[in-house]
Design a protein around this motif. Sequence first.
Motif, PDB file in Angstrom:
ATOM      1  N   ARG A 223       0.829  -1.209   0.000  1.00  0.00           N
ATOM      2  CA  ARG A 223       0.000   0.000   0.000  1.00  0.00           C
ATOM      3  C   ARG A 223       0.865   1.262   0.000  1.00  0.00           C
ATOM      4  O   ARG A 223       0.669   2.169  -0.820  1.00  0.00           O
ATOM      5  CB  ARG A 223      -0.921   0.012   1.229  1.00  0.00           C
ATOM      6  N   LEU A 224       1.834   1.322   0.906  1.00  0.00           N
ATOM      7  CA  LEU A 224       2.668   2.524   1.024  1.00  0.00           C
ATOM      8  C   LEU A 224       3.726   2.625  -0.063  1.00  0.00           C
ATOM      9  O   LEU A 224       4.075   3.724  -0.498  1.00  0.00           O
ATOM     10  CB  LEU A 224       3.341   2.556   2.395  1.00  0.00           C
ATOM     11  N   HIS A 225       4.247   1.484  -0.493  1.00  0.00           N
ATOM     12  CA  HIS A 225       5.333   1.488  -1.481  1.00  0.00           C
ATOM     13  C   HIS A 225       5.000   0.554  -2.647  1.00  0.00           C
ATOM     14  O   HIS A 225       5.674  -0.460  -2.854  1.00  0.00           O
ATOM     15  CB  HIS A 225       6.638   1.056  -0.813  1.00  0.00           C
TER      16      HIS A 225
ATOM     17  N   ILE B 167       2.383   3.942 -10.964  1.00  0.00           N
ATOM     18  CA  ILE B 167       1.561   4.604 -11.980  1.00  0.00           C
ATOM     19  C   ILE B 167       1.296   3.637 -13.116  1.00  0.00           C
ATOM     20  O   ILE B 167       2.203   2.908 -13.545  1.00  0.00           O
ATOM     21  CB  ILE B 167       2.262   5.866 -12.533  1.00  0.00           C
ATOM     22  N   LEU B 168       0.077   3.611 -13.602  1.00  0.00           N
ATOM     23  CA  LEU B 168      -0.264   2.779 -14.754  1.00  0.00           C
ATOM     24  C   LEU B 168      -1.137   3.578 -15.715  1.00  0.00           C
ATOM     25  O   LEU B 168      -1.791   4.549 -15.333  1.00  0.00           O
ATOM     26  CB  LEU B 168      -1.015   1.516 -14.316  1.00  0.00           C
TER      27      LEU B 168
ATOM     28  N   SER C  83      -2.836   7.030 -10.691  1.00  0.00           N
ATOM     29  CA  SER C  83      -1.748   6.937  -9.720  1.00  0.00           C
ATOM     30  C   SER C  83      -2.125   5.975  -8.594  1.00  0.00           C
ATOM     31  O   SER C  83      -2.947   6.313  -7.738  1.00  0.00           O
ATOM     32  CB  SER C  83      -1.415   8.314  -9.144  1.00  0.00           C
ATOM     33  N   ILE C  84      -1.552   4.803  -8.615  1.00  0.00           N
ATOM     34  CA  ILE C  84      -1.762   3.825  -7.540  1.00  0.00           C
ATOM     35  C   ILE C  84      -1.182   4.374  -6.239  1.00  0.00           C
ATOM     36  O   ILE C  84      -1.751   4.195  -5.163  1.00  0.00           O
ATOM     37  CB  ILE C  84      -1.113   2.492  -7.916  1.00  0.00           C
TER      38      ILE C  84
ATOM     39  N   PRO D  55      -2.097  -2.987  -6.131  1.00  0.00           N
ATOM     40  CA  PRO D  55      -0.654  -3.172  -6.305  1.00  0.00           C
ATOM     41  C   PRO D  55      -0.310  -4.083  -7.477  1.00  0.00           C
ATOM     42  O   PRO D  55       0.786  -3.993  -8.036  1.00  0.00           O
ATOM     43  CB  PRO D  55      -0.221  -3.791  -4.973  1.00  0.00           C
ATOM     44  N   PHE D  56      -1.247  -4.961  -7.853  1.00  0.00           N
ATOM     45  CA  PHE D  56      -1.016  -5.877  -8.975  1.00  0.00           C
ATOM     46  C   PHE D  56      -1.986  -5.621 -10.127  1.00  0.00           C
ATOM     47  O   PHE D  56      -2.144  -6.455 -11.007  1.00  0.00           O
ATOM     48  CB  PHE D  56      -1.155  -7.323  -8.508  1.00  0.00           C
ATOM     49  N   GLY D  57      -2.633  -4.476 -10.110  1.00  0.00           N
ATOM     50  CA  GLY D  57      -3.643  -4.223 -11.123  1.00  0.00           C
ATOM     51  C   GLY D  57      -4.899  -5.021 -10.814  1.00  0.00           C
ATOM     52  O   GLY D  57      -5.101  -5.502  -9.698  1.00  0.00           O
TER      53      GLY D  57
END
Length: 291
Positions: free
Chosen positions: A153-155, A160-161, A194-195, A230-232
């Motif tokens: 979550r934090l890192h 960005i995708l 922006s994730i 985090p993994f789409g």
Amino acid sequence: MLDAMARNRFGRLYYMWPDKRAAAAVKYCRNTVQEYVDRALAYRRAQDKTPECLEKAEKDSRKEEKGHYVFLHELAKQISDPVRIRDETLSVLFAGRDTTAGLLSGLWYELARNADVWRKLLAEVDELDGELPTYEVLRNMKFLKYCVSEALRLHPPVPILSKVAIRDTVLPLGGGPDGKAPLFVQKDSILVYSIYSMHRRKDIWGDDAADFRPERWADPGLRPGWAFLPFGGGPRVCLGQQYALTETYYVTIRIMQHFRKIENRDHKPWMEKLSVTCCSWNGVQVGLSKA
């Protein structure tokens, strides 16, 4: 040389600044993987022939594999397009290197700065009594999962995708003055999200959204849905998700089974090093000791 993130930012305009070294590197990677794809397809063709050929191919395969699961062989049984097999394999390899390394780095960066979390996680690891963790054991280690989810979550390794609309469509939100009305998206439009920012929304994660607090994942009321990616997600979710998570769980446990204390040796504030993936600019400087 324009790096991968610069290429992503330029989009279609990137080809106005061709980079021969980048093209050569891409070609080298593809050709290297293609050799193994060709072997897997040859194995599949042998399976499609006579029972004698199949028996010989399986015997040779077992001799070569020594009883191990071979991802490419299983992929070749379901897909015949060599280009798609190559691309799928590259996706898994990519997930198993930069992104997993970034996840481990983010996790250990936080463990070195949160002594209470380290002690709690160490207590869970100690329940294994030094035994090698099996896949089933990894799945049942709740606090380890919470820590890894919080690190993601934090890192997020991919912060960005972007997506390209393959047809005219309408998003349920994003339009109007307040952003809550439907939003029309025209075919061929590029949408960038922006994730990194989504994972820090206080309206979802609370006022302590910027803090590393694994316990938040124990709250049954926390349901971030599409705000945690985090993994789409969807049909193009990362193929290497379970591979990356399992590798992270296992490596973390094995390190903690050998070392009892952790020390932060970098007191600089977090700074991102951004390319295709995101990691700490200063690296992760951690000291570990057995006593």
